[in-house]
Design a protein around this motif. Structure first.
Motif, PDB file in Angstrom:
ATOM      1  N   ARG A   1       0.844  -1.193   0.000  1.00 23.76           N
ATOM      2  CA  ARG A   1       0.000   0.000   0.000  1.00 23.76           C
ATOM      3  C   ARG A   1       0.878   1.241   0.000  1.00 23.76           C
ATOM      4  O   ARG A   1       1.946   1.259   0.608  1.00 23.76           O
ATOM      5  CB  ARG A   1      -0.903   0.049   1.245  1.00 23.76           C
ATOM      6  N   GLU A   2       0.393   2.276  -0.659  1.00 21.27           N
ATOM      7  CA  GLU A   2       0.981   3.607  -0.570  1.00 21.27           C
ATOM      8  C   GLU A   2       0.060   4.397   0.351  1.00 21.27           C
ATOM      9  O   GLU A   2      -1.137   4.505   0.085  1.00 21.27           O
ATOM     10  CB  GLU A   2       1.062   4.272  -1.944  1.00 21.27           C
ATOM     11  N   LEU A   3       0.600   4.907   1.440  1.00 20.21           N
ATOM     12  CA  LEU A   3      -0.218   5.563   2.453  1.00 20.21           C
ATOM     13  C   LEU A   3       0.223   7.001   2.659  1.00 20.21           C
ATOM     14  O   LEU A   3       1.419   7.300   2.656  1.00 20.21           O
ATOM     15  CB  LEU A   3      -0.117   4.809   3.779  1.00 20.21           C
ATOM     16  N   THR A   4      -0.743   7.870   2.883  1.00 19.53           N
ATOM     17  CA  THR A   4      -0.487   9.266   3.222  1.00 19.53           C
ATOM     18  C   THR A   4      -1.283   9.591   4.476  1.00 19.53           C
ATOM     19  O   THR A   4      -2.472   9.277   4.561  1.00 19.53           O
ATOM     20  CB  THR A   4      -0.917  10.204   2.074  1.00 19.53           C
ATOM     21  N   VAL A   5      -0.617  10.186   5.448  1.00 18.49           N
ATOM     22  CA  VAL A   5      -1.257  10.539   6.716  1.00 18.49           C
ATOM     23  C   VAL A   5      -0.844  11.964   7.056  1.00 18.49           C
ATOM     24  O   VAL A   5       0.312  12.338   6.884  1.00 18.49           O
ATOM     25  CB  VAL A   5      -0.809   9.574   7.841  1.00 18.49           C
TER      26      VAL A   5
ATOM     27  N   LEU B   1      -6.367  -0.769   8.163  1.00 18.88           N
ATOM     28  CA  LEU B   1      -5.998  -1.751   7.135  1.00 18.88           C
ATOM     29  C   LEU B   1      -6.149  -3.184   7.641  1.00 18.88           C
ATOM     30  O   LEU B   1      -6.603  -4.061   6.911  1.00 18.88           O
ATOM     31  CB  LEU B   1      -4.557  -1.528   6.665  1.00 18.88           C
ATOM     32  N   ALA B   2      -5.774  -3.412   8.878  1.00 17.43           N
ATOM     33  CA  ALA B   2      -5.909  -4.750   9.451  1.00 17.43           C
ATOM     34  C   ALA B   2      -7.376  -5.139   9.579  1.00 17.43           C
ATOM     35  O   ALA B   2      -7.768  -6.261   9.254  1.00 17.43           O
ATOM     36  CB  ALA B   2      -5.220  -4.812  10.815  1.00 17.43           C
TER      37      ALA B   2
ATOM     38  N   ILE C   1      -1.416  -7.117   7.382  1.00 15.11           N
ATOM     39  CA  ILE C   1      -0.497  -7.011   8.512  1.00 15.11           C
ATOM     40  C   ILE C   1       0.830  -6.472   7.980  1.00 15.11           C
ATOM     41  O   ILE C   1       1.389  -7.033   7.041  1.00 15.11           O
ATOM     42  CB  ILE C   1      -0.290  -8.390   9.174  1.00 15.11           C
ATOM     43  N   PRO C   2       1.329  -5.379   8.548  1.00 15.20           N
ATOM     44  CA  PRO C   2       2.574  -4.800   8.036  1.00 15.20           C
ATOM     45  C   PRO C   2       3.786  -5.682   8.292  1.00 15.20           C
ATOM     46  O   PRO C   2       3.881  -6.326   9.332  1.00 15.20           O
ATOM     47  CB  PRO C   2       2.705  -3.482   8.797  1.00 15.20           C
TER      48      PRO C   2
ATOM     49  N   ARG D   1      -1.405 -10.537   3.782  1.00 12.70           N
ATOM     50  CA  ARG D   1      -2.746 -10.792   4.275  1.00 12.70           C
ATOM     51  C   ARG D   1      -2.641 -11.868   5.351  1.00 12.70           C
ATOM     52  O   ARG D   1      -1.879 -12.814   5.234  1.00 12.70           O
ATOM     53  CB  ARG D   1      -3.655 -11.257   3.156  1.00 12.70           C
ATOM     54  N   GLY D   2      -3.403 -11.677   6.384  1.00 13.75           N
ATOM     55  CA  GLY D   2      -3.384 -12.616   7.486  1.00 13.75           C
ATOM     56  C   GLY D   2      -4.764 -12.708   8.102  1.00 13.75           C
ATOM     57  O   GLY D   2      -5.775 -12.397   7.462  1.00 13.75           O
TER      58      GLY D   2
END
Length: 133
Positions: free
Chosen positions: A49-53, A72-73, A79-80, A101-102
């Motif tokens: 994923r590309e994430l912006t916060v 996301l979880a 799971i990162p 994925r978990g």
């Protein structure tokens, strides 16, 4: 370096690092460990994923970042595994997240502002954040 402190209905995370990025990376590792639970053996399919916060300061950025990872979880079972910050300052970040994925437990109800801290000291940075579980 990070450590968890358990309280009734909450987990308190203390993180230390030489840089703000190290604090966020270790917070990511700590949350990933919590989300993996008893996951042994092969991991699920890769997920990136590309994430912006965005946030008002470093402490708020830590909360917003962890909230994004919890989201996301919860919504995509991601799971990162590793994060690379492309840009990072106290008001925001852009990151590339490699994960898998978990079957993460629905454990974290909220990332709170209770006892929230993100401080610079002589040896680097330290942060405290509490997760309601």
């Amino acid at each position: 370096m990070y450590r968890w402190i358990e309280h009734p209905d909450e987990l308190e995370l203390h993180v230390e690092g030489a840089t703000e990025a190290e604090v966020l990376e270790d917070a990511t590792r700590a949350l990933a460990e919590l989300l993996r639970g008893d996951e042994d053996g092969p991991r699920g399919e890769p997920a990136t994923r590309e994430l912006t916060v965005e946030a008002d300061d470093s402490a708020q950025l830590l909360v917003a970042w962890l909230e994004e990872l919890v989201f996301l979880a919860e919504t995509e079972a991601v799971i990162p595994d590793r994060v690379t910050f492309e840009t990072l300052d106290p008001r925001g970040l852009r990151a590339h997240l490699d994960g898998h994925r978990g079957d993460p437990p629905h454990l974290v109800k909220a990332v709170t502002h209770h006892r929230l801290a993100f401080d610079r000291g002589a040896d680097g940075f330290s942060a405290t954040v509490v997760l309601e579980v």
